[in-house]
Design an enzyme around this catalytic site. Structure first.
Site, PDB file in Angstrom:
ATOM      1  N   VAL A 111      34.382  34.439  30.855  1.00 41.97           N
ATOM      2  CA  VAL A 111      33.835  35.790  30.962  1.00 41.97           C
ATOM      3  C   VAL A 111      33.209  35.956  32.346  1.00 41.97           C
ATOM      4  CG1 VAL A 111      32.081  37.341  30.023  1.00 41.97           C
ATOM      5  CG2 VAL A 111      33.541  36.017  28.473  1.00 41.97           C
ATOM      6  N   LEU A 143      30.258  34.133  33.927  1.00 43.42           N
ATOM      7  CA  LEU A 143      29.021  34.118  33.126  1.00 43.42           C
ATOM      8  C   LEU A 143      29.070  33.090  32.008  1.00 43.42           C
ATOM      9  CD1 LEU A 143      28.312  37.917  32.582  1.00 43.42           C
ATOM     10  CD2 LEU A 143      27.069  36.330  34.054  1.00 43.42           C
ATOM     11  N   ASP A 179      35.480  33.852  11.996  1.00 42.28           N
ATOM     12  CA  ASP A 179      34.843  32.713  12.661  1.00 42.28           C
ATOM     13  C   ASP A 179      33.330  32.950  12.800  1.00 42.28           C
ATOM     14  OD1 ASP A 179      34.345  30.434  14.166  1.00 42.28           O
ATOM     15  OD2 ASP A 179      35.150  31.277  16.028  1.00 42.28           O
TER      16      ASP A 179
HETATM   17  N1  LIG Z   1      30.025  40.542  26.302  1.00 46.04           N
HETATM   18  C1  LIG Z   1      29.518  39.498  26.944  1.00 46.04           C
HETATM   19  N2  LIG Z   1      28.538  39.655  27.880  1.00 46.04           N
HETATM   20  C2  LIG Z   1      28.030  38.577  28.532  1.00 46.04           C
HETATM   21  N3  LIG Z   1      28.420  37.316  28.331  1.00 46.04           N
HETATM   22  C3  LIG Z   1      29.382  37.101  27.408  1.00 46.04           C
HETATM   23  C4  LIG Z   1      29.985  38.163  26.673  1.00 46.04           C
HETATM   24  N4  LIG Z   1      30.915  37.647  25.828  1.00 46.04           N
HETATM   25  C5  LIG Z   1      30.899  36.332  26.024  1.00 46.04           C
HETATM   26  N5  LIG Z   1      29.987  35.980  26.974  1.00 46.04           N
HETATM   27  C6  LIG Z   1      29.699  34.606  27.445  1.00 46.04           C
HETATM   28  O1  LIG Z   1      30.923  33.904  27.629  1.00 46.04           O
HETATM   29  C7  LIG Z   1      30.996  32.778  26.735  1.00 46.04           C
HETATM   30  C8  LIG Z   1      32.433  32.603  26.238  1.00 46.04           C
HETATM   31  O2  LIG Z   1      32.830  33.781  25.549  1.00 46.04           O
HETATM   32  P1  LIG Z   1      33.618  33.707  24.164  1.00 46.04           P
HETATM   33  O3  LIG Z   1      32.804  33.047  23.132  1.00 46.04           O
HETATM   34  O4  LIG Z   1      34.100  35.103  23.880  1.00 46.04           O
HETATM   35  O5  LIG Z   1      34.861  32.772  24.629  1.00 46.04           O
HETATM   36  P2  LIG Z   1      35.904  31.943  23.759  1.00 46.04           P
HETATM   37  O6  LIG Z   1      36.787  31.264  24.761  1.00 46.04           O
HETATM   38  O7  LIG Z   1      36.573  32.826  22.759  1.00 46.04           O
HETATM   39  O8  LIG Z   1      34.976  30.897  23.043  1.00 46.04           O
HETATM   40  P3  LIG Z   1      35.295  30.088  21.696  1.00 46.04           P
HETATM   41  O9  LIG Z   1      36.363  29.107  22.051  1.00 46.04           O
HETATM   42  O10 LIG Z   1      33.968  29.457  21.378  1.00 46.04           O
HETATM   43  O11 LIG Z   1      35.729  31.102  20.659  1.00 46.04           O
HETATM   44  C9  LIG Z   1      29.973  33.061  25.645  1.00 46.04           C
HETATM   45  O12 LIG Z   1      29.475  31.901  25.057  1.00 46.04           O
HETATM   46  C10 LIG Z   1      28.894  33.821  26.415  1.00 46.04           C
HETATM   47  O13 LIG Z   1      28.068  32.902  27.119  1.00 46.04           O
END
Ligand SMILES: Nc1ncnc2c1ncn2[C@@H]1O[C@H](COP(=O)(O)OP(=O)(O)OP(=O)(O)O)[C@@H](O)[C@H]1O
Ligand SMILES: [Mg+2]
Length: 235
Positions: A27, A19, A141
């Protein structure tokens, strides 16, 4: 990447469609659990972060879940294996807050969202921050992509695994941040490694988000006095 993981209790979890993807992880949908998603890390997770995720997965409550996609359970390659990711509630039908405070995006995506709607979003964002702070945690953050807003103006925070977590006295730091939402006293640091954040630091980011919402995406520091005595009357 393997598509099959197990929960801490050994239940099998098969991943579906991806997603979203960020710097730390991706995710995925879970066909057998339509209301949940799985975040899997790109790299192996160090011992401290594994402890943090285990704590979070066992210390979510109704108040936190009302405002945050809080980890619900850890995921492992095998029952005795390390933490490779976690389950959390699926967030659907919501846009990141910058899509609302940008007048151009708002006109296109939410043409009926008027001033009262923006006020509710501001109020609900503040309530989400307050709930997290009341549990002893700090977002750290704060950024425009981690606050997801629904058509009902309710707000759900995502990317919770990066938060500064108070695990019954043990502090798991948030080691990332976006300079736009970082308060002046933390500007100019080489990195956030080892930096303990406070609720007040979050509140600077919160004030910015609210200012952006209520003033057409503008930044409060972007005003430039036209004359040298412009501010005298209000200081
Ligand atoms: N609970 C959720 N339900 C649906 N989609 C989600 C959910 N959590 C995250 N996503 C999707 O997945 C993407 C990546 O998630 P997340 O921001 O947690 O990853 P990250 O690797 O920690 O990113 P960053 O490096 O920006 O911190 C989000 O931008 C969103 O599109
Ligand atoms: Mg993250």
């Amino acid at each position: 990447m393997t598509k099959r993981f197990v929960t801490a209790s050994g239940a099998e979890v098969q991943l579906g469609r991806e997603l979203g993807k960020g710097g730390e992880g991706s995710v995925f949908e879970i066909p057998s659990l339509p209301n949940q998603v799985a975040k899997l890390y790109h790299q192996s997770v160090d011992k401290l972060k594994q402890d943090k995720l285990r704590f979070m997965a066992t210390h979510g409550d109704q108040a936190l879940l009302q405002y945050a996609a809080w980890p619900q359970g850890t995921l492992h390659p095998s029952v005795s294996g390390p933490v490779a990711g976690f389950l959390m509630p699926k967030v659907t039908g919501r846009d990141p807050i910058h899509m609302l405070y940008s007048p151009a995006h708002r006109r296109q995506n939410r043409p009926n969202a008027a001033w009262d709607f923006l006020l509710y979003v501001a109020r609900n964002t503040a309530a989400a921050f307050e709930t997290l702070h009341a549990h002893g945690h700090v977002l750290g953050d704060v950024n425009q992509g981690n606050v997801m807003v629904g058509v009902d103006s309710k707000v759900i925070l995502i990317d919770c695994d990066s938060y500064q977590i108070n695990a019954s006295g043990t502090l798991h730091l948030c080691e990332v941040g976006v300079s736009h939402f970082t308060p002046p006293e933390l500007q100019g640091l080489q990195s956030f490694r080892g930096v303990k954040r406070s609720a007040s630091h979050d509140n600077f980011g919160l004030a910015l988000l609210i200012f952006h919402l209520l003033f057409g995406g503008r930044h409060p520091f972007s005003g430039i006095p036209q004359k040298s005595d412009d501010l005298i009357g209000i200081l």
